[in-house]
Design a protein around this motif. Structure first.
Motif, PDB file in Angstrom:
ATOM      1  N   TYR A 280       6.521  -8.745   0.565  1.00 62.64           N
ATOM      2  CA  TYR A 280       6.091  -9.727   1.566  1.00 62.64           C
ATOM      3  C   TYR A 280       5.865  -8.946   2.849  1.00 62.64           C
ATOM      4  CZ  TYR A 280       8.539 -12.315  -2.019  1.00 62.64           C
ATOM      5  OH  TYR A 280       8.961 -12.764  -3.233  1.00 62.64           O
ATOM      6  N   GLY A 281       4.590  -8.800   3.232  1.00 58.41           N
ATOM      7  CA  GLY A 281       4.217  -7.867   4.297  1.00 58.41           C
ATOM      8  C   GLY A 281       5.019  -8.020   5.576  1.00 58.41           C
ATOM      9  N   PHE A 282       5.223  -9.265   6.012  1.00 55.20           N
ATOM     10  CA  PHE A 282       5.905  -9.476   7.294  1.00 55.20           C
ATOM     11  C   PHE A 282       7.361  -9.010   7.219  1.00 55.20           C
ATOM     12  CE2 PHE A 282       8.046 -12.419  10.372  1.00 55.20           C
ATOM     13  CZ  PHE A 282       7.467 -11.917  11.519  1.00 55.20           C
ATOM     14  N   HIS A 283       8.010  -9.288   6.102  1.00 57.99           N
ATOM     15  CA  HIS A 283       9.421  -8.922   5.951  1.00 57.99           C
ATOM     16  C   HIS A 283       9.582  -7.401   5.787  1.00 57.99           C
ATOM     17  CE1 HIS A 283      10.690 -13.189   5.250  1.00 57.99           C
ATOM     18  NE2 HIS A 283       9.414 -13.257   4.913  1.00 57.99           N
ATOM     19  N   TRP A 284       8.657  -6.780   5.053  1.00 58.15           N
ATOM     20  CA  TRP A 284       8.749  -5.325   4.854  1.00 58.15           C
ATOM     21  C   TRP A 284       8.439  -4.589   6.164  1.00 58.15           C
ATOM     22  CZ3 TRP A 284       8.065  -2.647  -0.419  1.00 58.15           C
ATOM     23  CH2 TRP A 284       8.655  -3.422  -1.419  1.00 58.15           C
ATOM     24  N   TYR A 285       7.520  -5.160   6.918  1.00 55.04           N
ATOM     25  CA  TYR A 285       7.229  -4.623   8.266  1.00 55.04           C
ATOM     26  C   TYR A 285       8.491  -4.710   9.122  1.00 55.04           C
ATOM     27  CZ  TYR A 285       5.489  -5.290  13.118  1.00 55.04           C
ATOM     28  OH  TYR A 285       5.298  -5.253  14.483  1.00 55.04           O
TER      29      TYR A 285
ATOM     30  N   GLN B 285       0.850  -1.203   0.000  1.00 54.41           N
ATOM     31  CA  GLN B 285       0.000   0.000   0.000  1.00 54.41           C
ATOM     32  C   GLN B 285       0.871   1.232   0.000  1.00 54.41           C
ATOM     33  OE1 GLN B 285      -2.957   0.413   3.084  1.00 54.41           O
ATOM     34  NE2 GLN B 285      -3.424  -1.765   3.046  1.00 54.41           N
ATOM     35  N   GLN B 286       0.300   2.332  -0.517  1.00 54.77           N
ATOM     36  CA  GLN B 286       0.996   3.612  -0.441  1.00 54.77           C
ATOM     37  C   GLN B 286       0.199   4.547   0.455  1.00 54.77           C
ATOM     38  OE1 GLN B 286       1.769   5.271  -4.318  1.00 54.77           O
ATOM     39  NE2 GLN B 286       3.800   4.355  -4.265  1.00 54.77           N
TER      40      GLN B 286
END
Ligand SMILES: NC(=O)c1ccc[n+]([C@@H]2O[C@H](COP(=O)([O-])OP(=O)(O)OC[C@H]3O[C@@H](n4cnc5c(N)ncnc54)[C@H](OP(=O)(O)O)[C@@H]3O)[C@@H](O)[C@H]2O)c1
Length: 298
Positions: free
Chosen positions: A157-162, A96-97
């Motif tokens: 990959y949401g978890f890794h970017w988080y 998301q932006q």
């Protein structure tokens, strides 16, 4: 005079429990969130345990840099600050932006707390001895350590970017602790471990949030997620409350308070000079202290 504390994302989950812990210790707590109704019910719960000045809710969407600046301006006008808990954080299953056109994990987990902190340093100095607490995550362990650009190379990959955004924020936290040494402002990171909250409810169930390598181990990964996010937010808030208030930390700075609410070593990447330089460059370019959104670094 009141000792003022601000807890971002303080109307639910770990932030609400943190706010209750601070109010129970006599601090005049301001909680920040987006939703006024949720804010009102949080204030009822905090009031029930407060031993000092009544708590209050301030609305701001911390995914917007302009709203962070407006919040900082409002808080700054109100005078000295004793505690700032940057508790806001979010993991996004899909890329998301934000309204500023910045990838949302990096914006919410790092740029927002970075900007709010930088804009409130004068008030924290005036309220000294004061503390800044930045909430981190064990997801850092699976983060890419490259910060040449706001987004890492490869797929989303949401978890890794988080985790990578939390890594950026922890590197900034430890850098800031050194920068502010001797000013009366001390700086801590708090790792809540895990808890059942809105953030984890339903978001840890899709293999899409992890990299293809970890997807191969998905049943194991999923069980690990389930186990680590099963506990109550009240327990997960202990590291933040300790970091914000405990006398055992007087005179100390730059510590990471782990899930068991005692200091633990920080991940090595957070003190890598290249990581720190790149995180600072991105932060200054994307989230200038004054004015609209920054330029996207090339
Ligand atoms: N839960 C875990 O297992 C876990 C593990 C490690 C680290 N953490 C970290 O702990 C911190 C708290 O996590 P949590 O699980 O308690 O999160 P959460 O349940 O999602 O937190 C809810 C709170 O966040 C507020 N919020 C969300 N997005 C916001 C935004 N853009 N602007 C302003 N407020 C916003 C909500 O307000 P509204 O209702 O108004 O939106 C509410 O007050 C985060 O930094 C997270 O990364 C959590």
């Amino acid at each position: 005079m009141d000792q003022r504390a601000v807890v971002t994302a303080g109307t639910g989950g770990i932030g609400l429990e943190t706010a209750m812990g601070l109010a129970a210790r006599g601090l005049a707590v301001t909680v920040v969130g987006r939703d006024a109704e949720r804010g009102a019910s949080a204030i009822e719960r905090i009031t029930a345990v407060a031993t000092g000045t009544a708590p209050r809710f301030v609305a701001a969407d911390l995914a917007s840099l302009d709203q962070v600046r407006a919040l900082a301006a409002q808080l700054a006008d109100e005078g000295p600050l004793t505690v700032l808990v940057n508790n806001v954080g979010a993991m996004f299953a899909q890329r998301q932006q934000t309204v500023d056109g910045i990838e949302a994990s990096f914006a919410v987990n790092h740029l927002s707390p970075y900007l709010l902190t930088e804009l409130l340093l004068d008030q924290l100095r005036a309220g000294g001895p004061s503390r800044i607490v930045n909430v981190t995550s064990g997801a850092i362990k699976v983060a890419k350590r490259t910060f040449d650009a706001v987004e890492p190379p490869g797929g989303y990959y949401g978890f890794h970017w988080y985790g990578r955004a939390k890594l950026a924020n922890l590197a900034y936290t430890l850098y800031l602790a050194e920068r502010l040494r001797g000013t009366g402002i001390t700086v801590f990171a708090a790792d809540p471990g895990g808890a059942a909250t809105d953030m984890t409810d339903g978001t840890m169930t899709s293999p899409e949030i992890v990299s293809p390598g970890l997807r191969l181990l998905w049943p194991l990964v999923r069980r690990t997620f389930e186990r680590s996010t099963a506990g109550p937010a009240s327990v997960a808030a202990r590291p933040s409350v300790l970091a914000a208030t405990d006398a055992s930390l007087d005179g100390k700075t730059g510590l990471l308070i782990g899930p068991q609410a005692h200091p633990v070593p920080a991940f090595r990447a957070t003190t890598d000079p290249k990581v720190i330089d790149n995180v600072l460059r991105l932060s200054r370019q994307l989230a200038p202290l004054h004015g609209g959104p920054g330029v996207q670094p090339t």
